[in-house]
Design an enzyme around this catalytic site. Structure first.
Site, mmCIF file in Angstrom:
data_model
loop_
_atom_site.group_PDB
_atom_site.id
_atom_site.type_symbol
_atom_site.label_atom_id
_atom_site.label_comp_id
_atom_site.label_asym_id
_atom_site.label_seq_id
_atom_site.Cartn_x
_atom_site.Cartn_y
_atom_site.Cartn_z
ATOM 1 N N PHE A 1 6.360 -12.139 5.498
ATOM 2 C CA PHE A 1 7.023 -10.941 6.020
ATOM 3 C C PHE A 1 6.128 -9.744 5.742
ATOM 4 O O PHE A 1 5.743 -9.497 4.602
ATOM 5 C CB PHE A 1 8.390 -10.725 5.375
ATOM 6 C CG PHE A 1 9.128 -9.544 5.962
ATOM 7 C CD1 PHE A 1 9.894 -9.698 7.109
ATOM 8 C CD2 PHE A 1 9.026 -8.288 5.390
ATOM 9 C CE1 PHE A 1 10.551 -8.607 7.669
ATOM 10 C CE2 PHE A 1 9.686 -7.190 5.938
ATOM 11 C CZ PHE A 1 10.444 -7.364 7.091
ATOM 12 N N ASP B 1 -0.890 -8.122 0.872
ATOM 13 C CA ASP B 1 0.356 -7.365 1.010
ATOM 14 C C ASP B 1 1.035 -7.326 -0.353
ATOM 15 O O ASP B 1 1.639 -8.292 -0.795
ATOM 16 C CB ASP B 1 1.248 -8.041 2.054
ATOM 17 C CG ASP B 1 2.545 -7.291 2.308
ATOM 18 O OD1 ASP B 1 2.977 -6.532 1.422
ATOM 19 O OD2 ASP B 1 3.144 -7.489 3.382
ATOM 20 N N LYS C 1 7.490 0.360 -1.648
ATOM 21 C CA LYS C 1 8.658 0.040 -2.466
ATOM 22 C C LYS C 1 8.668 0.786 -3.795
ATOM 23 O O LYS C 1 9.034 1.947 -3.852
ATOM 24 C CB LYS C 1 8.789 -1.475 -2.642
ATOM 25 C CG LYS C 1 9.281 -2.175 -1.368
ATOM 26 C CD LYS C 1 9.658 -3.606 -1.626
ATOM 27 C CE LYS C 1 10.191 -4.295 -0.377
ATOM 28 N NZ LYS C 1 11.512 -3.825 0.040
#
Length: 414
Positions: A154, A239, A268
């Protein structure tokens, strides 16, 4: 172990509007693209949040690995408030000190050389993908534009990042997807090698597949990808949106393998809830993004950058991430003990690293999450059958035990 926590909140919270009125208002006016339960959160402090009815919840998902220092951490609040009193926003046509300081902190901490700031993980991954194409053109190899990523990965919700994502459920309805992406099984180095061709430009990988079920890369996999990229002149892009900023017990997930990627994405936990993301890369690659080639109106906003500076300073304190590793080991060990106490097969697997835990069940987790919420525990799903725990780093062992006790009660009664 020293508890990394801060002041306890007052016992209740409330709102002038009723829960039902707010939920109905949301249904009238918000785009209905999220599956949101019928309650409204109004306040948070540390590891706890409260809804409009004053109900308290132990938050062991932390905005999906975002509130790493807990809700309303006093140092982060103070940094943001102080910045609000001096400079809210300035165009990236000008320098601002919070952004400069944050770039220095992140490059020193990561071992990379250059920082570009944006607002989210998807934007940070977009920057990596754009950087890849520009670098290959600058190297005189414009035919190289394809990116290898992984099944069950993702990387975001933009058209490019959702195409890089290895889950068709996120892509359905948005076809035709952009060209230039291929997917191979996660952890299979030989499959990656077989997928490399004359058009391959980069490999994009998560150290842990968060949305893919909290699946940790096999030992040696990232190092193998680094060697493969070096062999073929490819870029290794990592990532770190979910695994970065100390989540795995090291500053960034790639550090467990002792490698240095060509570029990484971060978001995040970087702002502890304020929207900020970053793309970090090696100096040679950064030279390809010359003035006018990429930008972001709000990227590195002074308020978000000030908050992020406070976050990084805390995470870099001696011993802080050692405690994250210790708490993570404790959480995984206790979850495996729970697996042994429940009927065989009820918990299929326990996976994770640091304070990122996946508990795979023998059933779909959506009803389980709803029951946990009813018992005062917030977690979320990482796939149809996996519960994800991503608690704030300030969580105590006692609170981890509390969460697992609620999970045991729910699973034992189901």
């Amino acid at each position: 172990m020293t508890a990394l926590s801060h002041s306890e909140p007052s016992p209740s919270a409330s709102s002038d509007a009723s829960t039902d009125a707010l939920v109905q208002k949301a249904k009238r006016h918000l785009l209905q693209n999220y599956k949101q339960p019928p309650f409204v959160l109004v306040r948070g402090q540390g590891t706890r949040v409260w809804d409009t009815e004053g109900r308290e919840y132990l938050d062991l998902i932390g905005g999906i690995a975002t509130c790493a220092l807990g809700h309303c951490h006093p140092d982060v609040v103070a940094a943001a408030k102080a910045q609000l009193d001096s400079l809210w926003h300035v165009s990236n046509a000008f320098y601002s000190q919070p952004q400069i300081d944050l770039a220095a902190q992140l490059t020193e901490w990561s071992g990379l050389s250059r920082a570009f700031f944006c607002n989210s993980g998807a934007e940070a991954n977009e920057a990596l993908l754009k950087l890849t194409r520009k670098v290959m053109k600058d190297r005189g190899t414009p035919a190289r534009f394809e990116v290898i990523s992984f099944d069950s990965s993702f990387h975001g919700r933009t058209l490019a990042t959702v195409t890089a994502t290895g889950q068709t459920k996120y892509q359905k309805g948005f076809e035709p997807l952009p060209a230039g992406f291929t997917h191979v099984p996660y952890g299979d180095l030989e499959a990656v090698r077989a997928a490399v061709g004359p058009a391959t430009a980069a490999i994009l990988v998560e150290p842990i597949q968060g949305e893919g079920g909290v699946r940790v890369a096999p030992q040696g996999f990232l190092a193998g990808l680094r060697a493969l990229c070096d062999e073929h002149g490819l870029l290794l892009l990592v990532d770190e949106v979910q695994t970065g900023m100390g989540r795995t017990g090291k500053p960034f997930g790639f550090m467990h393998e002792g490698i240095v990627p060509d570029g990484i994405s971060v978001a995040k936990a970087l702002g502890n809830g304020l929207p900020i993301g970053a793309m970090l890369c090696k100096d040679e690659l950064g030279a390809s993004l010359t003035p006018g080639t990429h930008g972001s109106t709000f990227g590195g906003n002074p308020v978000a950058a000030a908050a992020a500076n406070a976050v990084v300073r805390i995470l870099r304190r001696p011993g802080f991430l050692d405690e994250v590793q210790e708490k993570g080991a404790y959480l995984i060990a206790r979850a495996r003990e729970l697996q042994g106490r429940l009927p065989a097969g009820r918990i299929q697997a326990v996976r994770g690293q640091g304070l990122l835990l996946g508990v795979e069940l023998d059933c779909e987790v959506a009803p389980v999450i709803a029951r946990l919420r009813g018992e005062g525990l917030l977690v979320n799903a990482a796939g149809e059958r996996t519960l994800r725990f991503a608690p704030p780093f300030i969580v105590t062992e006692r609170e981890l035990d509390e969460g697992l006790s609620i999970l045991e009660r729910v699973l034992a009664s189901n």
